[in-house]
Write a protein that holds these residues in place. Structure first.
Motif, short mmCIF file in Angstrom:
data_model
loop_
_atom_site.label_atom_id
_atom_site.label_comp_id
_atom_site.label_asym_id
_atom_site.label_seq_id
_atom_site.Cartn_x
_atom_site.Cartn_y
_atom_site.Cartn_z
N ILE A 155 -26.36 -13.03 43.02
CA ILE A 155 -25.40 -12.17 42.34
C ILE A 155 -25.34 -10.85 43.10
O ILE A 155 -26.37 -10.28 43.45
CB ILE A 155 -25.80 -11.93 40.88
N ILE A 156 -24.13 -10.36 43.35
CA ILE A 156 -23.94 -9.10 44.06
C ILE A 156 -23.66 -8.00 43.05
O ILE A 156 -22.66 -8.04 42.33
CB ILE A 156 -22.77 -9.20 45.07
N GLY A 157 -24.54 -7.02 43.00
CA GLY A 157 -24.36 -5.87 42.12
C GLY A 157 -25.24 -5.93 40.89
O GLY A 157 -25.24 -6.93 40.16
N HIS A 158 -26.00 -4.86 40.66
CA HIS A 158 -26.91 -4.80 39.51
C HIS A 158 -26.43 -3.77 38.49
O HIS A 158 -27.22 -3.04 37.91
CB HIS A 158 -28.34 -4.49 39.98
N GLY A 159 -25.11 -3.73 38.30
CA GLY A 159 -24.55 -2.98 37.19
C GLY A 159 -24.67 -3.80 35.92
O GLY A 159 -25.39 -4.80 35.87
N VAL A 160 -23.94 -3.42 34.89
CA VAL A 160 -24.05 -4.13 33.62
C VAL A 160 -23.59 -5.58 33.75
O VAL A 160 -24.24 -6.50 33.25
CB VAL A 160 -23.24 -3.41 32.52
N LEU A 161 -22.46 -5.82 34.45
CA LEU A 161 -21.96 -7.18 34.59
C LEU A 161 -22.95 -8.05 35.36
O LEU A 161 -23.24 -9.18 34.97
CB LEU A 161 -20.60 -7.18 35.28
N GLY A 162 -23.49 -7.53 36.47
CA GLY A 162 -24.46 -8.30 37.24
C GLY A 162 -25.71 -8.60 36.44
O GLY A 162 -26.27 -9.71 36.51
N ALA A 212 -20.29 -9.43 41.45
CA ALA A 212 -20.03 -8.68 40.23
C ALA A 212 -19.74 -7.22 40.52
O ALA A 212 -19.62 -6.42 39.60
CB ALA A 212 -21.23 -8.79 39.29
N SER A 213 -19.64 -6.87 41.80
CA SER A 213 -19.50 -5.47 42.18
C SER A 213 -18.05 -5.02 42.26
O SER A 213 -17.75 -3.84 42.06
CB SER A 213 -20.18 -5.21 43.53
N GLY A 214 -17.15 -5.92 42.61
CA GLY A 214 -15.76 -5.54 42.82
C GLY A 214 -15.55 -4.72 44.09
O GLY A 214 -14.47 -4.18 44.31
N SER A 282 -30.18 -5.50 25.24
CA SER A 282 -30.92 -4.25 25.24
C SER A 282 -31.03 -3.68 26.65
O SER A 282 -30.96 -4.41 27.64
CB SER A 282 -32.32 -4.46 24.66
N GLY A 283 -31.20 -2.38 26.74
CA GLY A 283 -31.44 -1.72 28.01
C GLY A 283 -30.21 -1.55 28.88
O GLY A 283 -30.34 -1.13 30.05
N LEU A 284 -29.02 -1.85 28.38
CA LEU A 284 -27.80 -1.77 29.18
C LEU A 284 -27.01 -0.49 28.92
O LEU A 284 -26.25 -0.04 29.77
CB LEU A 284 -26.91 -2.99 28.92
N ILE A 285 -27.17 0.07 27.74
CA ILE A 285 -26.48 1.32 27.39
C ILE A 285 -27.36 2.49 27.80
O ILE A 285 -28.50 2.61 27.35
CB ILE A 285 -26.18 1.38 25.88
N THR A 286 -26.85 3.32 28.67
CA THR A 286 -27.64 4.46 29.17
C THR A 286 -27.09 5.80 28.70
O THR A 286 -27.83 6.79 28.72
CB THR A 286 -27.66 4.46 30.71
#
Length: 318
Positions: A155-162, A212-214, A282-286
């Motif tokens: 998976i590319i990107g470790h944002g919320v979607l990734g 998942a990065s766009g 959990s842990g996704l909202i900062t």
């Protein structure tokens, strides 16, 4: 009925203002929104003015497609009752007011919404603001389990979607994927999978890579990392033409798939994973912000790498 909503009057011109709501019918619900999410995909494109022409779009508009709140009025034919908590994927419920029409192409960033009951989904009250993440989780699930979908190994990107893609892959019983992230600020927070910088990953035989990065210009590098007959899945939103060099793709007999938005079955399946305790949000909202601080909040959501997910807390609005 009049309520408060976030209004994007033009690119980068955003404020809290009054809007008129359409009347609710027998199959409709009136929902008091407690929390709405800020999307760093489509919402950012509307905010910057880079969104390609889209049916039903225009300014001024109420952005957002992630909201959760409480039913305060339920139509006789809705199948709901006041007091139930629901997720709302936006609503086109804004009537022309004194300043003219307000577009509700997505329309979730409002203290109150009117929605057909068939569009909403019941959520557990204990989820709190995480209930607003249900659509994003369903989008991740659609990329992994929609028609002709295959579970990614990378998976590319470790944002919320990734992160959601990785969590859902594991929840579905697949082997833990590898995740690439180039921003050190987003490299932490993995749950049961490994996050690597691309330069630290020598592997070049991935069967399925999911972006998942766009980000632009990645396709050639991703094709160089797949096995023969491998697949690259574009799960972000891309505003510019997608290009790649043909010969490397030809040599690998590469396959390309595009994952679009979630469908109703994805929302149901995602809710089931959550209810069974197999998927955590959990842990996704900062970050949190009041609606009257929406301008700075959207700036933060779109520019601060430490901000994974910004939530607007409507409970602070009368």
């Amino acid at each position: 009925m009049q309520t408060q909503a976030i209004i994007l009057s033009a690119p980068r011109q955003l404020k809290l203002g009054a809007v008129e709501l359409t009347a609710a019918g027998p199959q409709d619900l009136v929902i008091r929104v407690d929390h709405s999410g800020v999307s760093t995909g489509t919402e950012k494109l509307f905010w910057t003015g880079d969104m390609p022409p889209f049916p039903g779009m225009g300014y001024p508009l109420v952005p957002g497609y992630e909201a959760c709140g409480e039913v305060i009025e339920a139509g006789a034919d809705s199948g709901y009752k006041p007091g139930e908590r629901v997720f709302v994927p936006g609503a086109n419920c804004f009537a022309p007011g004194e300043s003219g029409p307000v577009f509700g192409l997505f329309g979730a960033a409002s203290r109150h919404l009117v929605s057909n009951a068939a569009r909403v989904t019941r959520v557990d009250r204990a989820m709190g603001p995480e209930g607003a993440l249900l659509a994003l989780a369903a989008t991740a699930r659609h990329a992994l389990a929609g028609p002709n979908a295959t579970v990614p190994e990378l998976i590319i990107g470790h944002g919320v979607l990734g992160r959601l893609m990785a969590r859902i892959a594991i929840a579905m019983g697949a082997p833990a994927p590898t995740v690439w992230e180039v921003n050190p600020a987003r490299s932490t927070g993995a749950e049961g999978y490994e996050v690597l910088h691309p330069d630290a990953d020598p592997r070049r035989d991935y069967n399925v890579i999911m972006d998942a990065s766009g980000a632009e210009g990645l396709l050639d590098s991703l094709i160089g990392r797949i096995a023969k007959g491998g697949e690259v899945v574009l799960a972000g939103f891309y505003t510019k033409p997608i290009q790649f060099n043909f010969v490397p793709a030809f040599m690998r007999e590469a396959r390309l798939r595009i994952a679009a938005e979630w469908q109703a079955e994805d929302l149901i399946a995602t809710r089931e994973l959550i209810d069974m305790g197999r998927l955590s949000l959990s842990g996704l909202i900062t970050h949190h912000a009041r609606p009257d601080r929406a301008g700075p909040a959207y700036e933060t959501a779109f520019s601060d790498p430490d901000c994974l997910k910004m939530i607007i807390d409507w409970e602070a609005t009368a």
